[in-house]
Design an enzyme around this catalytic site. Structure first.
Site, PDB file in Angstrom:
ATOM      1  N   ASP A  30       0.854  -1.187   0.000  1.00  0.00           N
ATOM      2  CA  ASP A  30       0.000   0.000   0.000  1.00  0.00           C
ATOM      3  C   ASP A  30       0.891   1.239   0.000  1.00  0.00           C
ATOM      4  O   ASP A  30       1.970   1.237   0.610  1.00  0.00           O
ATOM      5  CB  ASP A  30      -0.920   0.011   1.223  1.00  0.00           C
ATOM      6  CG  ASP A  30      -2.144   0.873   1.005  1.00  0.00           C
ATOM      7  OD1 ASP A  30      -3.226   0.310   0.730  1.00  0.00           O
ATOM      8  OD2 ASP A  30      -2.022   2.113   1.084  1.00  0.00           O
ATOM      9  N   LYS A  35      -0.831   3.547   7.035  1.00  0.00           N
ATOM     10  CA  LYS A  35      -1.597   2.306   7.052  1.00  0.00           C
ATOM     11  C   LYS A  35      -0.671   1.104   7.245  1.00  0.00           C
ATOM     12  O   LYS A  35      -0.964   0.199   8.041  1.00  0.00           O
ATOM     13  CB  LYS A  35      -2.396   2.143   5.764  1.00  0.00           C
ATOM     14  CG  LYS A  35      -3.248   0.882   5.719  1.00  0.00           C
ATOM     15  CD  LYS A  35      -3.922   0.703   4.374  1.00  0.00           C
ATOM     16  CE  LYS A  35      -5.009   1.738   4.154  1.00  0.00           C
ATOM     17  NZ  LYS A  35      -5.765   1.482   2.890  1.00  0.00           N
ATOM     18  N   ASN A 211     -24.283  -7.859  -8.059  1.00  0.00           N
ATOM     19  CA  ASN A 211     -24.615  -6.763  -7.155  1.00  0.00           C
ATOM     20  C   ASN A 211     -25.888  -6.042  -7.574  1.00  0.00           C
ATOM     21  O   ASN A 211     -26.691  -5.629  -6.736  1.00  0.00           O
ATOM     22  CB  ASN A 211     -23.446  -5.779  -7.063  1.00  0.00           C
ATOM     23  CG  ASN A 211     -22.373  -6.264  -6.104  1.00  0.00           C
ATOM     24  OD1 ASN A 211     -22.541  -7.262  -5.417  1.00  0.00           O
ATOM     25  ND2 ASN A 211     -21.263  -5.553  -6.045  1.00  0.00           N
ATOM     26  N   LEU A 253     -34.393  -9.863   1.340  1.00  0.00           N
ATOM     27  CA  LEU A 253     -35.803  -9.479   1.297  1.00  0.00           C
ATOM     28  C   LEU A 253     -36.220  -8.880   2.642  1.00  0.00           C
ATOM     29  O   LEU A 253     -37.271  -9.198   3.187  1.00  0.00           O
ATOM     30  CB  LEU A 253     -36.685 -10.683   0.961  1.00  0.00           C
ATOM     31  CG  LEU A 253     -36.658 -11.162  -0.494  1.00  0.00           C
ATOM     32  CD1 LEU A 253     -37.571 -12.370  -0.670  1.00  0.00           C
ATOM     33  CD2 LEU A 253     -37.066 -10.051  -1.458  1.00  0.00           C
ATOM     34  N   ALA A 255     -37.134  -5.426   4.373  1.00  0.00           N
ATOM     35  CA  ALA A 255     -37.462  -4.025   4.116  1.00  0.00           C
ATOM     36  C   ALA A 255     -36.697  -3.120   5.077  1.00  0.00           C
ATOM     37  O   ALA A 255     -36.473  -3.469   6.236  1.00  0.00           O
ATOM     38  CB  ALA A 255     -38.966  -3.808   4.264  1.00  0.00           C
ATOM     39  N   CYS A 263     -20.320  -0.982  -2.239  1.00  0.00           N
ATOM     40  CA  CYS A 263     -20.492  -1.734  -3.484  1.00  0.00           C
ATOM     41  C   CYS A 263     -21.749  -1.373  -4.263  1.00  0.00           C
ATOM     42  O   CYS A 263     -21.659  -0.897  -5.396  1.00  0.00           O
ATOM     43  CB  CYS A 263     -20.498  -3.240  -3.189  1.00  0.00           C
ATOM     44  SG  CYS A 263     -18.927  -3.872  -2.559  1.00  0.00           S
ATOM     45  N   LYS A 266     -22.164   2.345  -6.017  1.00  0.00           N
ATOM     46  CA  LYS A 266     -21.237   2.648  -7.113  1.00  0.00           C
ATOM     47  C   LYS A 266     -21.310   1.611  -8.235  1.00  0.00           C
ATOM     48  O   LYS A 266     -21.152   1.951  -9.410  1.00  0.00           O
ATOM     49  CB  LYS A 266     -19.800   2.766  -6.592  1.00  0.00           C
ATOM     50  CG  LYS A 266     -19.096   1.472  -6.272  1.00  0.00           C
ATOM     51  CD  LYS A 266     -17.658   1.711  -5.872  1.00  0.00           C
ATOM     52  CE  LYS A 266     -16.933   0.395  -5.578  1.00  0.00           C
ATOM     53  NZ  LYS A 266     -16.758  -0.432  -6.793  1.00  0.00           N
TER      54      LYS A 266
END
Length: 434
Positions: A30, A35, A211, A253, A255, A263, A266
Protein backbone atom coordinates in the site's frame (compact mmCIF):
# COMPACT_ATOMS: atom_id res chain seq x y z
CA UNK A 1 2.49 -19.83 -4.01
CA UNK A 2 3.96 -16.33 -3.68
CA UNK A 3 1.17 -13.78 -3.87
CA UNK A 4 1.35 -9.99 -3.86
CA UNK A 5 -1.74 -7.91 -3.07
CA UNK A 6 -1.64 -4.34 -4.39
CA UNK A 7 -3.90 -2.36 -2.07
CA UNK A 8 -4.37 -3.11 1.62
CA UNK A 9 -7.89 -1.82 2.02
CA UNK A 10 -10.97 -3.90 2.68
CA UNK A 11 -10.67 -6.37 -0.22
CA UNK A 12 -6.89 -6.54 -0.34
CA UNK A 13 -6.36 -7.03 3.38
CA UNK A 14 -9.10 -9.62 3.87
CA UNK A 15 -8.08 -11.54 0.73
CA UNK A 16 -4.38 -11.36 1.56
CA UNK A 17 -4.89 -12.55 5.14
CA UNK A 18 -7.11 -15.44 4.00
CA UNK A 19 -4.66 -16.50 1.27
CA UNK A 20 -1.91 -16.50 3.91
CA UNK A 21 -4.10 -18.61 6.16
CA UNK A 22 -4.30 -21.16 3.33
CA UNK A 23 -0.51 -21.45 3.53
CA UNK A 24 0.51 -19.10 0.71
CA UNK A 25 3.27 -16.51 1.13
CA UNK A 26 1.54 -13.13 0.88
CA UNK A 27 2.85 -9.58 0.67
CA UNK A 28 0.32 -6.73 1.00
CA UNK A 29 1.42 -3.47 -0.60
CA UNK A 30 0.00 0.00 0.00
CA UNK A 31 1.20 3.54 -0.73
CA UNK A 32 -0.13 4.81 2.60
CA UNK A 33 2.84 4.79 4.99
CA UNK A 34 0.61 5.25 8.04
CA UNK A 35 -1.60 2.31 7.05
CA UNK A 36 1.38 -0.03 6.65
CA UNK A 37 2.89 1.19 9.93
CA UNK A 38 -0.43 0.51 11.67
CA UNK A 39 -0.65 -2.97 10.16
CA UNK A 40 2.91 -3.74 11.22
CA UNK A 41 1.87 -2.70 14.73
CA UNK A 42 -1.19 -4.96 14.60
CA UNK A 43 -3.78 -2.19 14.17
CA UNK A 44 -6.45 -2.76 11.51
CA UNK A 45 -7.45 0.12 9.19
CA UNK A 46 -11.02 -1.24 9.03
CA UNK A 47 -13.41 -2.98 11.38
CA UNK A 48 -14.13 -6.55 10.32
CA UNK A 49 -14.91 -9.25 12.90
CA UNK A 50 -11.99 -11.66 13.35
CA UNK A 51 -9.63 -9.84 10.99
CA UNK A 52 -7.20 -8.61 13.63
CA UNK A 53 -6.60 -12.13 14.95
CA UNK A 54 -6.35 -13.63 11.46
CA UNK A 55 -3.73 -11.06 10.49
CA UNK A 56 -1.81 -11.49 13.75
CA UNK A 57 -1.69 -15.28 13.40
CA UNK A 58 -0.31 -15.19 9.87
CA UNK A 59 2.17 -12.42 10.57
CA UNK A 60 3.47 -14.48 13.50
CA UNK A 61 3.71 -17.53 11.22
CA UNK A 62 5.78 -15.53 8.72
CA UNK A 63 3.27 -15.96 5.89
CA UNK A 64 1.94 -12.38 5.78
CA UNK A 65 3.98 -9.19 5.45
CA UNK A 66 3.25 -5.54 4.66
CA UNK A 67 5.28 -3.02 2.68
CA UNK A 68 5.12 0.24 0.75
CA UNK A 69 7.77 -1.07 -1.69
CA UNK A 70 5.78 -2.37 -4.65
CA UNK A 71 8.86 -3.39 -6.62
CA UNK A 72 10.08 -5.60 -3.78
CA UNK A 73 6.61 -7.08 -3.40
CA UNK A 74 6.25 -7.93 -7.09
CA UNK A 75 9.73 -9.36 -7.60
CA UNK A 76 9.53 -13.15 -7.66
CA UNK A 77 5.74 -13.31 -7.20
CA UNK A 78 3.70 -16.02 -8.91
CA UNK A 79 0.60 -13.81 -9.00
CA UNK A 80 -0.07 -10.14 -8.35
CA UNK A 81 -3.60 -9.12 -7.37
CA UNK A 82 -4.81 -5.59 -8.01
CA UNK A 83 -7.17 -4.72 -5.15
CA UNK A 84 -7.32 -0.94 -5.26
CA UNK A 85 -10.39 1.28 -5.07
CA UNK A 86 -12.68 1.92 -8.04
CA UNK A 87 -14.98 4.68 -6.71
CA UNK A 88 -17.58 6.41 -8.82
CA UNK A 89 -15.88 9.05 -10.92
CA UNK A 90 -16.92 12.53 -9.92
CA UNK A 91 -19.28 14.09 -12.42
CA UNK A 92 -20.37 11.16 -14.59
CA UNK A 93 -20.79 8.04 -12.41
CA UNK A 94 -18.30 5.90 -14.36
CA UNK A 95 -15.96 3.75 -12.27
CA UNK A 96 -12.71 5.62 -11.65
CA UNK A 97 -10.02 3.26 -12.93
CA UNK A 98 -7.07 5.57 -12.38
CA UNK A 99 -5.83 3.55 -9.38
CA UNK A 100 -6.09 0.29 -11.33
CA UNK A 101 -4.10 1.64 -14.26
CA UNK A 102 -1.52 3.30 -12.01
CA UNK A 103 -0.97 -0.03 -10.25
CA UNK A 104 -0.66 -1.73 -13.65
CA UNK A 105 2.06 0.71 -14.70
CA UNK A 106 4.01 0.01 -11.52
CA UNK A 107 3.63 -3.75 -11.91
CA UNK A 108 5.00 -3.50 -15.44
CA UNK A 109 8.06 -1.63 -14.20
CA UNK A 110 8.65 -4.04 -11.32
CA UNK A 111 8.06 -7.40 -13.06
CA UNK A 112 11.14 -9.63 -13.26
CA UNK A 113 9.71 -12.68 -15.02
CA UNK A 114 6.52 -14.39 -16.22
CA UNK A 115 3.64 -13.11 -14.13
CA UNK A 116 -0.09 -13.62 -13.65
CA UNK A 117 -1.81 -10.29 -12.96
CA UNK A 118 -5.26 -10.57 -11.39
CA UNK A 119 -7.86 -7.81 -11.14
CA UNK A 120 -9.59 -8.32 -7.79
CA UNK A 121 -11.03 -4.81 -7.85
CA UNK A 122 -14.54 -4.42 -9.21
CA UNK A 123 -13.98 -3.13 -12.75
CA UNK A 124 -16.18 -2.53 -15.82
CA UNK A 125 -16.19 -4.87 -18.78
CA UNK A 126 -13.07 -4.46 -20.87
CA UNK A 127 -10.79 -3.25 -18.06
CA UNK A 128 -8.73 -6.43 -18.21
CA UNK A 129 -8.14 -5.83 -21.90
CA UNK A 130 -6.67 -2.40 -21.16
CA UNK A 131 -4.58 -3.78 -18.27
CA UNK A 132 -3.11 -6.35 -20.65
CA UNK A 133 -2.39 -3.66 -23.27
CA UNK A 134 -0.52 -1.53 -20.73
CA UNK A 135 1.57 -4.46 -19.50
CA UNK A 136 2.52 -5.59 -23.01
CA UNK A 137 3.25 -2.06 -24.21
CA UNK A 138 5.49 -1.28 -21.24
CA UNK A 139 7.21 -4.67 -21.00
CA UNK A 140 7.11 -6.68 -24.24
CA UNK A 141 9.93 -8.79 -22.79
CA UNK A 142 7.70 -10.23 -20.05
CA UNK A 143 5.05 -12.93 -20.48
CA UNK A 144 1.97 -11.54 -18.72
CA UNK A 145 -1.38 -13.27 -18.26
CA UNK A 146 -4.23 -11.04 -17.09
CA UNK A 147 -7.09 -12.60 -15.10
CA UNK A 148 -10.39 -11.30 -13.73
CA UNK A 149 -11.21 -12.67 -10.28
CA UNK A 150 -13.95 -10.56 -8.68
CA UNK A 151 -14.59 -10.62 -4.95
CA UNK A 152 -17.97 -11.46 -3.43
CA UNK A 153 -17.35 -10.46 0.17
CA UNK A 154 -20.02 -9.11 2.50
CA UNK A 155 -18.76 -6.56 4.98
CA UNK A 156 -19.15 -7.99 8.46
CA UNK A 157 -18.90 -11.57 7.17
CA UNK A 158 -15.96 -11.28 4.79
CA UNK A 159 -13.67 -13.92 6.26
CA UNK A 160 -16.39 -16.55 6.23
CA UNK A 161 -17.37 -15.55 2.71
CA UNK A 162 -13.79 -15.90 1.51
CA UNK A 163 -13.20 -19.27 3.17
CA UNK A 164 -16.61 -20.74 2.40
CA UNK A 165 -17.65 -19.06 -0.83
CA UNK A 166 -20.75 -19.82 -2.86
CA UNK A 167 -18.50 -19.74 -5.92
CA UNK A 168 -15.14 -18.52 -7.20
CA UNK A 169 -15.24 -16.82 -10.60
CA UNK A 170 -12.02 -16.81 -12.64
CA UNK A 171 -11.94 -15.09 -16.00
CA UNK A 172 -9.09 -16.26 -18.23
CA UNK A 173 -8.44 -18.15 -21.46
CA UNK A 174 -4.74 -18.60 -20.68
CA UNK A 175 -3.76 -22.19 -19.69
CA UNK A 176 -0.85 -21.06 -17.49
CA UNK A 177 -3.02 -18.52 -15.66
CA UNK A 178 -5.71 -21.14 -15.15
CA UNK A 179 -3.14 -23.48 -13.60
CA UNK A 180 -1.82 -20.77 -11.28
CA UNK A 181 -5.31 -19.71 -10.17
CA UNK A 182 -6.30 -23.32 -9.63
CA UNK A 183 -3.30 -23.80 -7.34
CA UNK A 184 -4.05 -20.57 -5.42
CA UNK A 185 -7.63 -21.64 -4.76
CA UNK A 186 -6.88 -25.35 -4.36
CA UNK A 187 -7.68 -25.33 -0.61
CA UNK A 188 -11.21 -24.12 -1.42
CA UNK A 189 -11.61 -26.50 -4.35
CA UNK A 190 -10.84 -29.40 -2.03
CA UNK A 191 -13.65 -28.11 0.17
CA UNK A 192 -15.97 -28.43 -2.85
CA UNK A 193 -16.38 -24.69 -3.42
CA UNK A 194 -17.25 -24.42 -7.12
CA UNK A 195 -14.74 -22.63 -9.35
CA UNK A 196 -16.24 -21.15 -12.49
CA UNK A 197 -13.63 -20.65 -15.21
CA UNK A 198 -14.94 -18.35 -17.89
CA UNK A 199 -13.92 -15.53 -20.22
CA UNK A 200 -12.42 -12.39 -18.75
CA UNK A 201 -15.21 -10.06 -19.89
CA UNK A 202 -17.84 -12.49 -18.65
CA UNK A 203 -16.17 -12.55 -15.25
CA UNK A 204 -16.08 -8.76 -15.07
CA UNK A 205 -19.76 -8.47 -15.90
CA UNK A 206 -20.72 -11.26 -13.48
CA UNK A 207 -19.66 -9.15 -10.51
CA UNK A 208 -21.76 -6.16 -11.58
CA UNK A 209 -24.73 -8.34 -12.49
CA UNK A 210 -24.65 -10.04 -9.08
CA UNK A 211 -24.62 -6.76 -7.16
CA UNK A 212 -27.29 -5.22 -9.37
CA UNK A 213 -29.56 -8.23 -8.81
CA UNK A 214 -29.15 -8.09 -5.03
CA UNK A 215 -29.79 -4.34 -5.07
CA UNK A 216 -32.93 -5.06 -7.08
CA UNK A 217 -34.19 -7.54 -4.46
CA UNK A 218 -33.70 -4.97 -1.70
CA UNK A 219 -35.43 -2.25 -3.70
CA UNK A 220 -38.29 -4.55 -4.66
CA UNK A 221 -39.13 -5.45 -1.08
CA UNK A 222 -38.88 -1.78 -0.09
CA UNK A 223 -41.43 -0.94 -2.78
CA UNK A 224 -43.64 -3.74 -1.46
CA UNK A 225 -43.25 -2.24 2.02
CA UNK A 226 -44.76 1.01 0.77
CA UNK A 227 -47.67 -0.91 -0.72
CA UNK A 228 -48.12 -2.89 2.50
CA UNK A 229 -48.46 0.34 4.47
CA UNK A 230 -51.06 1.60 2.00
CA UNK A 231 -53.23 -1.55 2.01
CA UNK A 232 -52.74 -2.72 5.60
CA UNK A 233 -50.49 -5.73 5.00
CA UNK A 234 -47.29 -6.80 6.79
CA UNK A 235 -44.14 -6.78 4.65
CA UNK A 236 -42.34 -9.24 6.95
CA UNK A 237 -44.97 -11.86 6.24
CA UNK A 238 -45.01 -10.96 2.54
CA UNK A 239 -41.24 -11.39 2.43
CA UNK A 240 -41.46 -14.74 4.18
CA UNK A 241 -44.30 -15.83 1.92
CA UNK A 242 -42.35 -15.18 -1.25
CA UNK A 243 -38.93 -16.04 0.16
CA UNK A 244 -39.92 -19.60 0.97
CA UNK A 245 -40.23 -20.12 -2.77
CA UNK A 246 -36.76 -21.49 -3.57
CA UNK A 247 -36.83 -19.77 -6.94
CA UNK A 248 -36.82 -16.46 -5.05
CA UNK A 249 -35.03 -17.17 -1.77
CA UNK A 250 -35.28 -15.34 1.54
CA UNK A 251 -32.00 -13.40 1.49
CA UNK A 252 -32.05 -9.66 0.76
CA UNK A 253 -35.80 -9.48 1.30
CA UNK A 254 -35.67 -7.36 4.46
CA UNK A 255 -37.46 -4.03 4.12
CA UNK A 256 -35.54 -1.04 5.41
CA UNK A 257 -34.24 2.45 4.64
CA UNK A 258 -32.47 1.50 1.39
CA UNK A 259 -29.11 0.03 0.45
CA UNK A 260 -25.77 1.75 0.91
CA UNK A 261 -22.15 0.76 1.39
CA UNK A 262 -19.06 0.48 -0.74
CA UNK A 263 -20.49 -1.73 -3.48
CA UNK A 264 -24.15 -1.47 -4.45
CA UNK A 265 -24.38 2.31 -5.01
CA UNK A 266 -21.24 2.65 -7.11
CA UNK A 267 -21.60 -0.69 -8.91
CA UNK A 268 -25.17 -0.08 -10.04
CA UNK A 269 -24.10 3.33 -11.36
CA UNK A 270 -21.09 1.84 -13.15
CA UNK A 271 -23.28 -0.85 -14.72
CA UNK A 272 -25.66 1.85 -16.00
CA UNK A 273 -22.74 3.71 -17.58
CA UNK A 274 -21.41 0.53 -19.20
CA UNK A 275 -24.87 -0.20 -20.59
CA UNK A 276 -25.06 3.33 -22.01
CA UNK A 277 -21.62 3.01 -23.60
CA UNK A 278 -22.67 -0.18 -25.38
CA UNK A 279 -26.17 1.08 -26.24
CA UNK A 280 -27.76 -1.77 -24.27
CA UNK A 281 -29.86 0.00 -21.62
CA UNK A 282 -30.73 -1.78 -18.38
CA UNK A 283 -33.98 -0.08 -17.41
CA UNK A 284 -34.59 -2.26 -14.35
CA UNK A 285 -31.27 -1.23 -12.79
CA UNK A 286 -31.96 2.38 -13.72
CA UNK A 287 -35.22 2.23 -11.78
CA UNK A 288 -33.49 0.55 -8.83
CA UNK A 289 -30.99 3.40 -8.50
CA UNK A 290 -33.71 6.04 -8.72
CA UNK A 291 -36.01 4.33 -6.22
CA UNK A 292 -33.22 3.68 -3.71
CA UNK A 293 -32.09 7.30 -3.73
CA UNK A 294 -35.66 8.44 -3.11
CA UNK A 295 -36.08 5.82 -0.39
CA UNK A 296 -33.42 7.33 1.87
CA UNK A 297 -34.99 10.78 1.71
CA UNK A 298 -38.43 9.28 2.33
CA UNK A 299 -37.16 7.69 5.56
CA UNK A 300 -36.18 11.16 6.79
CA UNK A 301 -39.73 12.34 6.15
CA UNK A 302 -41.06 9.24 7.92
CA UNK A 303 -39.19 10.21 11.07
CA UNK A 304 -40.22 13.87 10.82
CA UNK A 305 -43.87 12.81 10.61
CA UNK A 306 -43.56 11.34 14.11
CA UNK A 307 -42.40 14.67 15.51
CA UNK A 308 -45.65 16.47 14.81
CA UNK A 309 -46.47 19.51 12.71
CA UNK A 310 -43.57 21.52 14.12
CA UNK A 311 -40.44 19.36 14.50
CA UNK A 312 -38.09 22.33 14.92
CA UNK A 313 -36.50 22.32 18.36
CA UNK A 314 -37.24 18.66 19.04
CA UNK A 315 -34.65 15.94 19.55
CA UNK A 316 -34.11 12.66 17.68
CA UNK A 317 -31.90 9.80 18.86
CA UNK A 318 -30.35 7.84 16.00
CA UNK A 319 -29.26 4.29 16.80
CA UNK A 320 -26.92 2.98 14.11
CA UNK A 321 -25.04 5.03 11.54
CA UNK A 322 -23.16 2.53 9.38
CA UNK A 323 -24.86 1.15 6.28
CA UNK A 324 -25.08 -2.29 7.91
CA UNK A 325 -24.00 -3.92 11.21
CA UNK A 326 -20.53 -5.37 11.89
CA UNK A 327 -18.69 -2.73 9.89
CA UNK A 328 -17.48 0.85 10.35
CA UNK A 329 -18.29 1.70 6.73
CA UNK A 330 -20.29 4.92 6.28
CA UNK A 331 -20.19 5.07 2.49
CA UNK A 332 -23.64 5.96 1.14
CA UNK A 333 -25.21 4.91 4.44
CA UNK A 334 -28.96 5.67 4.62
CA UNK A 335 -28.33 7.42 7.96
CA UNK A 336 -26.61 10.28 6.11
CA UNK A 337 -29.73 11.35 4.23
CA UNK A 338 -31.96 10.71 7.28
CA UNK A 339 -29.85 12.82 9.63
CA UNK A 340 -29.51 15.60 7.06
CA UNK A 341 -33.31 15.71 6.65
CA UNK A 342 -33.73 16.06 10.40
CA UNK A 343 -31.08 18.75 10.75
CA UNK A 344 -32.54 20.69 7.83
CA UNK A 345 -35.89 20.68 9.67
CA UNK A 346 -34.31 22.12 12.80
CA UNK A 347 -34.22 18.87 14.79
CA UNK A 348 -31.44 18.27 17.29
CA UNK A 349 -29.79 14.93 16.53
CA UNK A 350 -27.97 12.67 18.97
CA UNK A 351 -26.47 9.40 17.74
CA UNK A 352 -24.74 6.21 18.76
CA UNK A 353 -23.10 3.48 16.69
CA UNK A 354 -20.91 0.68 18.09
CA UNK A 355 -18.18 1.10 15.43
CA UNK A 356 -19.02 3.85 12.96
CA UNK A 357 -18.89 7.13 14.87
CA UNK A 358 -15.33 8.06 13.95
CA UNK A 359 -16.01 7.51 10.25
CA UNK A 360 -19.33 9.36 10.56
CA UNK A 361 -17.67 12.60 11.63
CA UNK A 362 -16.47 13.31 8.08
CA UNK A 363 -19.90 12.85 6.45
CA UNK A 364 -22.44 13.90 9.06
CA UNK A 365 -23.57 17.44 9.93
CA UNK A 366 -21.23 19.05 12.45
CA UNK A 367 -24.16 19.78 14.76
CA UNK A 368 -24.85 16.10 15.47
CA UNK A 369 -23.93 14.93 18.97
CA UNK A 370 -22.17 11.58 19.42
CA UNK A 371 -23.11 9.55 22.48
CA UNK A 372 -21.48 6.70 24.39
CA UNK A 373 -24.48 4.38 24.21
CA UNK A 374 -28.13 4.03 23.20
CA UNK A 375 -29.54 5.21 26.52
CA UNK A 376 -27.43 8.36 26.54
CA UNK A 377 -28.62 9.08 22.99
CA UNK A 378 -32.25 8.57 24.03
CA UNK A 379 -32.08 10.89 27.04
CA UNK A 380 -34.49 13.76 26.44
CA UNK A 381 -35.32 12.57 22.91
CA UNK A 382 -38.73 12.97 21.31
CA UNK A 383 -38.12 9.97 19.07
CA UNK A 384 -35.68 7.06 18.92
CA UNK A 385 -34.86 5.85 15.41
CA UNK A 386 -33.26 2.46 14.75
CA UNK A 387 -31.39 2.85 11.46
CA UNK A 388 -28.86 -0.02 11.60
CA UNK A 389 -29.73 -3.44 13.03
CA UNK A 390 -26.74 -3.94 15.32
CA UNK A 391 -27.17 -6.84 17.75
CA UNK A 392 -26.72 -4.33 20.58
CA UNK A 393 -30.08 -2.76 19.65
CA UNK A 394 -32.11 -5.98 19.42
CA UNK A 395 -32.78 -6.36 23.13
CA UNK A 396 -32.86 -2.82 24.50
CA UNK A 397 -34.39 -2.24 27.93
CA UNK A 398 -37.44 -0.44 26.58
CA UNK A 399 -38.68 0.57 30.02
CA UNK A 400 -35.36 2.25 30.72
CA UNK A 401 -35.38 3.82 27.28
CA UNK A 402 -38.87 5.21 27.81
CA UNK A 403 -38.02 6.62 31.23
CA UNK A 404 -35.26 8.81 29.79
CA UNK A 405 -37.16 10.12 26.76
CA UNK A 406 -39.22 13.29 26.44
CA UNK A 407 -41.80 11.33 24.42
CA UNK A 408 -42.09 7.52 24.00
CA UNK A 409 -41.85 7.27 20.20
CA UNK A 410 -39.89 4.50 18.43
CA UNK A 411 -39.30 4.46 14.68
CA UNK A 412 -37.92 1.04 13.78
CA UNK A 413 -36.55 1.26 10.24
CA UNK A 414 -35.30 -2.36 10.40
CA UNK A 415 -38.41 -4.03 11.89
CA UNK A 416 -36.41 -5.70 14.64
CA UNK A 417 -39.13 -5.20 17.27
CA UNK A 418 -42.68 -6.51 17.51
CA UNK A 419 -45.29 -3.75 17.53
CA UNK A 420 -47.44 -5.33 20.27
CA UNK A 421 -44.48 -5.80 22.62
CA UNK A 422 -43.36 -2.20 22.19
CA UNK A 423 -46.83 -0.66 22.45
CA UNK A 424 -47.55 -2.72 25.58
CA UNK A 425 -44.76 -0.78 27.29
CA UNK A 426 -46.35 2.49 26.22
CA UNK A 427 -44.42 3.43 23.09
CA UNK A 428 -45.90 4.75 19.89
CA UNK A 429 -44.32 2.39 17.34
CA UNK A 430 -43.69 2.91 13.64
CA UNK A 431 -42.05 0.20 11.50
CA UNK A 432 -41.50 -0.23 7.79
CA UNK A 433 -44.22 -1.82 5.69
CA UNK A 434 -46.25 -2.89 8.71
Amino acid sequence: MRITMIGSGYVGLVSGACFADFGHQVTCVDKDDSKIAALDAGRMPIYEPGLDQLVANNVAAGRLTFTTDLAAGVAGADAVFIAVGTPSRRGDGHADLSYVYAATEEIARAATGPLVVVTKSTVPVGTGDRVEEILRERRPDIDFAVVSNPEFLREGAAIGDFKRPDRIVVGTDDPRAREVMGEIYRPLYLGESPILFTGRRTSELTKYAANAFLATKITFINEMANLCEAVGADVKDVARGIGLDNRIGRKFLHAGPGYGGSCFPKDTLALLKTAEDYDAPVHVVEAVVKVNDARKRAMGRKVLAQLGEEPRGKTAAILGLTFKPNTDDMRDAPSIAIVQSLVDAGVTVKAYDPEGMEAARSVMPASMTYCSGPYEAAEGADVVVIVTEWDAFRALDLQRLKSTMAAPVLVDLRNIYDREDVERIGFHYTGVGR
